[in-house]
Structures are given as structure tokens and as C-alpha cells.
Design an enzyme around this catalytic site. Structure first.
Site, PDB file in Angstrom:
ATOM      1  N   HIS A   1      23.794  55.276  96.636  1.00  0.00           N
ATOM      2  CA  HIS A   1      23.457  56.704  96.650  1.00  0.00           C
ATOM      3  C   HIS A   1      24.499  57.584  97.350  1.00  0.00           C
ATOM      4  O   HIS A   1      24.369  58.798  97.379  1.00  0.00           O
ATOM      5  CB  HIS A   1      22.100  56.924  97.328  1.00  0.00           C
ATOM      6  CG  HIS A   1      22.158  56.725  98.819  1.00  0.00           C
ATOM      7  ND1 HIS A   1      22.228  55.493  99.403  1.00  0.00           N
ATOM      8  CD2 HIS A   1      22.174  57.624  99.833  1.00  0.00           C
ATOM      9  CE1 HIS A   1      22.277  55.624 100.713  1.00  0.00           C
ATOM     10  NE2 HIS A   1      22.261  56.901 101.009  1.00  0.00           N
TER      11      HIS A   1
HETATM   12  C1  UD1 Z   1      20.329  61.612 102.701  1.00  0.00           C
HETATM   13  C2  UD1 Z   1      21.229  61.480 103.929  1.00  0.00           C
HETATM   14  C3  UD1 Z   1      21.911  60.128 103.907  1.00  0.00           C
HETATM   15  C4  UD1 Z   1      20.914  59.001 103.743  1.00  0.00           C
HETATM   16  C5  UD1 Z   1      20.060  59.264 102.519  1.00  0.00           C
HETATM   17  C6  UD1 Z   1      19.033  58.183 102.339  1.00  0.00           C
HETATM   18  C7  UD1 Z   1      22.350  63.509 104.800  1.00  0.00           C
HETATM   19  C8  UD1 Z   1      23.615  64.247 104.810  1.00  0.00           C
HETATM   20  N1  UD1 Z   1      22.279  62.500 103.913  1.00  0.00           N
HETATM   21  O1  UD1 Z   1      21.170  61.575 101.560  1.00  0.00           O
HETATM   22  O2  UD1 Z   1      22.598  59.932 105.125  1.00  0.00           O
HETATM   23  O3  UD1 Z   1      21.596  57.785 103.614  1.00  0.00           O
HETATM   24  O4  UD1 Z   1      19.422  60.524 102.666  1.00  0.00           O
HETATM   25  O5  UD1 Z   1      18.274  58.370 101.186  1.00  0.00           O
HETATM   26  O6  UD1 Z   1      21.460  63.830 105.549  1.00  0.00           O
HETATM   27  N2  UD1 Z   1      16.224  64.433  96.178  1.00  0.00           N
HETATM   28  C9  UD1 Z   1      15.056  64.308  95.455  1.00  0.00           C
HETATM   29  N3  UD1 Z   1      13.910  63.979  96.137  1.00  0.00           N
HETATM   30  C10 UD1 Z   1      13.882  63.783  97.475  1.00  0.00           C
HETATM   31  C11 UD1 Z   1      15.084  63.943  98.200  1.00  0.00           C
HETATM   32  C12 UD1 Z   1      16.239  64.252  97.531  1.00  0.00           C
HETATM   33  O7  UD1 Z   1      15.027  64.475  94.245  1.00  0.00           O
HETATM   34  O8  UD1 Z   1      12.799  63.472  98.037  1.00  0.00           O
HETATM   35  C13 UD1 Z   1      17.475  64.737  95.425  1.00  0.00           C
HETATM   36  C14 UD1 Z   1      17.798  66.202  95.411  1.00  0.00           C
HETATM   37  O9  UD1 Z   1      18.348  66.502  94.178  1.00  0.00           O
HETATM   38  C15 UD1 Z   1      18.843  66.338  96.486  1.00  0.00           C
HETATM   39  C16 UD1 Z   1      19.572  65.002  96.404  1.00  0.00           C
HETATM   40  O10 UD1 Z   1      18.552  64.063  96.049  1.00  0.00           O
HETATM   41  O11 UD1 Z   1      19.673  67.418  96.266  1.00  0.00           O
HETATM   42  C17 UD1 Z   1      20.210  64.590  97.686  1.00  0.00           C
HETATM   43  O12 UD1 Z   1      19.270  64.616  98.767  1.00  0.00           O
HETATM   44  P1  UD1 Z   1      19.751  64.858 100.294  1.00  0.00           P
HETATM   45  O13 UD1 Z   1      18.618  64.691 101.237  1.00  0.00           O
HETATM   46  O14 UD1 Z   1      20.561  66.104 100.352  1.00  0.00           O
HETATM   47  O15 UD1 Z   1      20.789  63.708 100.505  1.00  0.00           O
HETATM   48  P2  UD1 Z   1      20.680  62.165 100.175  1.00  0.00           P
HETATM   49  O16 UD1 Z   1      21.707  61.852  99.164  1.00  0.00           O
HETATM   50  O17 UD1 Z   1      19.267  61.748  99.921  1.00  0.00           O
END
Ligand code: UD1
Length: 358
Positions: A205
Site C-alpha cells: 500500500h
Molecule cells: C496510512 C498511513 C500509513 C499506514 C497506512 C496503513 C499516513 C501518512 N499514512 O496510509 O503510514 O501504513 O495508513 O493502512 O498517515 N481510504 C479508504 N478508506 C479508508 C481509508 C483510506 O478508502 O478507511 C483510501 C482513500 O482513498 C485515501 C487513501 O485510501 O485517500 C489513503 O488513505 P490515507 O489514510 O491517506 O493513507 P494510507 O495509504 O491508508
């Protein structure tokens, strides 16, 4: 003592659970569970609360997704109001996600003490958002609770006084030890028709692997090739799923490449133990595979968890090197490495002692 326990994203829940359960048992503390809402899908959040027997959060900030600045800013603005109102004695933050840094900034600026669990880890790679979060959090937090001696060394090198640092061990392993027996009863491997030690468990991811079209396509090519000889189980993170769609990467070519929705904690633990090897870019899986002595390939140029390499379970790899590293790992033994010191399931106890002393 009123203690806020902050959680935000999937890897945080496993770190907060043992602290919550230990504080609930202690007669000197009142834990308040704060969820920032950085992860919000039920299979990225609620499922973990159920698996880890956590109650609904006492406070939910509901910040959701956004750019780094948006997410950090939203958490700070919402959490500052809560802090002003509640004035906890300690805010405990875990790991390295955006909410960890945001809550640390909000609390320390208004004079509330912060303890950071999993302090001191460094990848020395500032292109990773998590590295920025770690540096800021550790520069500000009052109490730095570290998982391994390399973390203590990193902090001392950055000029942090030893009086702020306590080596407590790895909090993730508390959750692993507490859940392993139940995890072994997960029906998932049988449901997927997998043989013990006869499949690869994959999670990816990180933006560096999934946000670039050519890199993601190359990785998926290699996984499709691997699946022709060894079944591959790949629960797909929402960020990765989004990029598959955006780049039009085809997903249904090889039946032995099993792409799933995100899975729960105990299912993941079960797959980690039973897999022939793990291929990941997650920090947590590097540690869990080390404890379970399942060989692990980490698809990153660096790791903030070098101890997993030192003890012999983990190896770094690159997309171009995947094929040969996989071949090598399949020829080696099914178990490797050893468990680092203080990864013993008793870290929460040591965290509570450190909080009491401080
Ligand atoms: C985040 C953390 C990362 C961790 C990861 C574990 C930061 C910078 N990154 O990354 O360190 O390893 O979580 O999973 O804090 N999304 C959904 N549903 C959700 C959450 C996210 O659809 O419940 C999608 C959204 O499109 C979002 C993207 O995933 O924009 C990324 O989510 P985000 O929390 O920004 O970062 P992660 O890649 O999950």
C-alpha cells in the site's frame, strides 16, 4: 490519571489495544479512547475494534481522508478543542501516521504531556511521509517509548536526552501473543483452499509501490507469474485498489492470484504464520513475520525496522529483483530468524510503569 489513547489508522489499533486493556485493569488510570477517523471503512477500522475487543471510541473526530496538510490540519483543529475541554494528564500516541504527529503537535502546544509508543524508528528516508511524522513526534513528545535498542541510538544521535527515553519492547507483539491461539482457528486459509506453507501472503500500500503506474504494473506482473507456481493471497488496501482502477491494471487473469478485500487482524495473523513467505511494504507485517519466524521480503529500499533484518527473518527487495529474491526464498528453510529481546507480550506493562514513573 486521565489518559487519552489516540488511534487513527489500521496499524494503530493493534498498538492501542493492549494499552487500553492494561489501563482498564489498573486502578490508577482512566483511559479515554480517541479515534481521529483517518481510516473509516468498516474493514479498515470497525473490524479491528471487534477483533481486538475494543469498545467504541469515547471520542471520534471523523476527519477522513485528504492531503497530508488537510488531514493533519483537520486533526489538530478538532483535537485541540477536545484537549482544551478535557485536559488529560497524558496523551499517548502510537506509530507514525499523520494523526500521530497532528495530535502530538496539538497537545504539546497547549502544555499537555505526550508519550509516544514506538518512538525512535528511522528509515532515514524523508520521501516517506511516515519519516516526517516520526521526526516531528519524537522531537516534541515528553516520553519516548522504544521497541528496540536501535531506536534508542537514533534518538540519542538526534540529541534527545536519555531521561526522555525508555526501552519498553514491541507493543504489536502483545496483541499478537494475546490473539495467536484464536488466529490459528481462522477459517480463511481453508476457505481459500490454501495448504499450510504452500502460499505467499502479499500486502502492498505504500505510495512508492502503488502510486506509480509502471512500478505497480511490474509488481503485478511478477505476482501473476509467481501465482502460476505458488498461490498468492493479496488483500488489497483501498489506496492500492484505487490505483488499480485509475491505471486500468487488469486483475482477473490468474485464478491462483487471490485478490481480496482488506481482511481482519486475526485472519492476517493466521496467513502470516501459515504462509511459505510474506511479501509486504507494511511495517507491522515485517514485525509479525519476525515473531512468527516466517521469511519476509520487504518491497522497499529501506526499513525503519532494521532489527527484523538483523535477526534474519526479513530482506529488502526491489520490483526488478523480485523474481530472483522469490526464487531464493523458496529454496530456503520454512522458518528463519529469532525473536528480538523484549518482544515478549509484556510491553504494555512496561509502558504503564514508565507512565507512572514519569
Ligand atoms: C496510512 C498511513 C500509513 C499506514 C497506512 C496503513 C499516513 C501518512 N499514512 O496510509 O503510514 O501504513 O495508513 O493502512 O498517515 N481510504 C479508504 N478508506 C479508508 C481509508 C483510506 O478508502 O478507511 C483510501 C482513500 O482513498 C485515501 C487513501 O485510501 O485517500 C489513503 O488513505 P490515507 O489514510 O491517506 O493513507 P494510507 O495509504 O491508508
Amino acid at each position: 490519571m486521565k489518559i487519552h489513547l489516540v488511534c487513527a489508522a489500521r496499524p494503530n489499533f493493534m498498538k492501542v489495544a493492549p494499552l487500553y486493556h492494561a489501563l482498564k485493569k489498573a486502578d490508577w488510570a482512566n483511559p479515554v479512547l480517541v479515534h481521529t477517523g483517518q481510516h473509516y471503512d468498516s474493514n479498515m477500522s470497525d473490524a479491528f475494534f471487534e477483533d481486538l475487543r475494543l469498545p467504541k471510541p469515547d471520542i471520534h473526530l471523523g476527519v477522513g481522508s485528504g492531503t497530508h496538510a488537510e488531514q493533519t490540519g483537520k486533526v489538530m483543529i478538532s483535537y485541540e478543542k477536545i484537549l482544551d475541554d478535557q485536559r488529560p494528564d497524558w496523551v499517548v500516541v502510537v506509530g507514525d501516521v499523520n494523526s500521530t504527529m497532528a495530535c502530538t503537535l496539538a497537545a504539546t502546544k497547549i502544555g499537555i504531556q505526550v508519550a509516544h509508543v514506538e518512538a525512535g524508528l528511522r528509515s532515514f528516508d524523508r520521501t516517506m511521509p511516515e519519516e516526517i511524522n516520526r521526526l516531528v513526534t519524537d522531537a516534541l513528545a515528553d516520553l519516548l517509548l522504544t521497541p528496540s535498542p536501535d531506536a534508542d541510538e537514533n534518538l540519542k544521535r538526534e540529541g534527545i536526552p536519555p531521561s526522555r527515553i525508555r526501552l519498553v519492547g514491541n507493543i504489536m507483539i502483545d496483541t499478537l501473543v494475546a490473539n495467536l491461539e484464536r488466529a490459528r482457528r481462522s477459517p480463511l486459509p481453508e476457505k481459500l483452499g490454501l495448504q499450510s506453507k504452500g502460499f505467499a501472503y502479499v500486502t502492498l500500500h505504500r505510495p512508492s509501490n502503488v502510486d506509480d503506474k509502471d512500478t505497480l504494473a511490474l509488481i503485478m506482473n511478477e505476482l501473476t507469474r509467481l501465482a502460476k507456481t505458488v498461490p498468492v493471497v493479496f488483500p488489497v488496501h483501498p489506496r492500492t485498489r484505487k490505483m488499480f482502477v485509475q491505471y486500468g491494471i487488469p486483475l482477473n487473469g490468474e485464478p491462483s492470484l487471490k485478490l481480496l478485500d482488506p481482511i481482519g487482524y486475526r485472519d492476517s495473523l493466521c496467513l502470516t504464520e501459515k504462509a511459505r513467505f510474506v511479501l509486504t511494504d507494511s511495517g507491522g507485517l515485517q514485525e509479525e513475520s519476525t515473531y512468527l519466524r516466517t521469511p519476509c521480503l520487504t518491497l522497499r529500499p529501506n526499513t525503519e525496522r532494521p532489527i527484523t533484518i538483523e535477526v534474519g527473518t526479513n530482506k529488502l527487495t526491489r520490483p526488478e529483483q523480485l523474481a530472483s529474491d522469490i526464487e531464493e526464498i523458496l529454496q530456503e528453510g520454512q522458518q528463519r530468524g529469532r525473536i528480538p529481546e523484549l518482544w515478549d507480550g509484556r510491553t504494555a506493562e512496561r509502558v504503564l510503569n514508565a507512565l507512572l514513573q514519569a
